[in-house]
Design a protein around this motif. Structure first.
Motif, PDB file in Angstrom:
ATOM      1  N   THR A  19     -38.585 -10.836  13.269  1.00 17.70           N
ATOM      2  CA  THR A  19     -39.877 -11.308  13.759  1.00 17.70           C
ATOM      3  C   THR A  19     -39.982 -12.833  13.678  1.00 17.70           C
ATOM      4  O   THR A  19     -39.368 -13.460  12.823  1.00 17.70           O
ATOM      5  CB  THR A  19     -41.042 -10.650  13.000  1.00 17.70           C
ATOM      6  OG1 THR A  19     -42.265 -11.009  13.637  1.00 17.70           O
ATOM      7  CG2 THR A  19     -41.085 -11.066  11.541  1.00 17.70           C
ATOM      8  N   THR A  20     -40.761 -13.384  14.560  1.00 24.79           N
ATOM      9  CA  THR A  20     -41.017 -14.827  14.526  1.00 24.79           C
ATOM     10  C   THR A  20     -42.362 -15.138  13.871  1.00 24.79           C
ATOM     11  O   THR A  20     -42.681 -16.296  13.639  1.00 24.79           O
ATOM     12  CB  THR A  20     -41.002 -15.415  15.951  1.00 24.79           C
ATOM     13  OG1 THR A  20     -41.976 -14.739  16.738  1.00 24.79           O
ATOM     14  CG2 THR A  20     -39.628 -15.265  16.585  1.00 24.79           C
ATOM     15  N   SER A  21     -43.121 -14.099  13.554  1.00 23.59           N
ATOM     16  CA  SER A  21     -44.434 -14.267  12.949  1.00 23.59           C
ATOM     17  C   SER A  21     -44.302 -14.340  11.423  1.00 23.59           C
ATOM     18  O   SER A  21     -43.780 -13.418  10.789  1.00 23.59           O
ATOM     19  CB  SER A  21     -45.341 -13.088  13.324  1.00 23.59           C
ATOM     20  OG  SER A  21     -46.498 -13.070  12.522  1.00 23.59           O
TER      21      SER A  21
END
Length: 56
Positions: A39-41
């Motif tokens: 994930t990039t979050s």
């Protein structure tokens, strides 16, 4: 086992949750961590790592 959506963090997170519910905690932790890496979050990553820690 390979699935069409391997590499998608949401798919890995759902797989981890289902494995956790089924009692396969060791494999669930692996998938929670994989989802966290994908994930990039930041908030989602932290949540997934907390889930992995809680499950282990």
């Amino acid at each position: 086992m390979r699935f069409e959506h391997d590499g998608c963090e949401r798919f890995a997170a759902v797989r981890a949750q289902l494995l956790d519910l089924a009692g396969d905690h060791e494999t669930a932790v692996t998938h929670y961590r994989a989802a966290a890496e994908q994930t990039t979050s930041r908030s989602e990553r932290e949540y997934l790592l907390r889930q992995a820690h809680r499950t282990s």
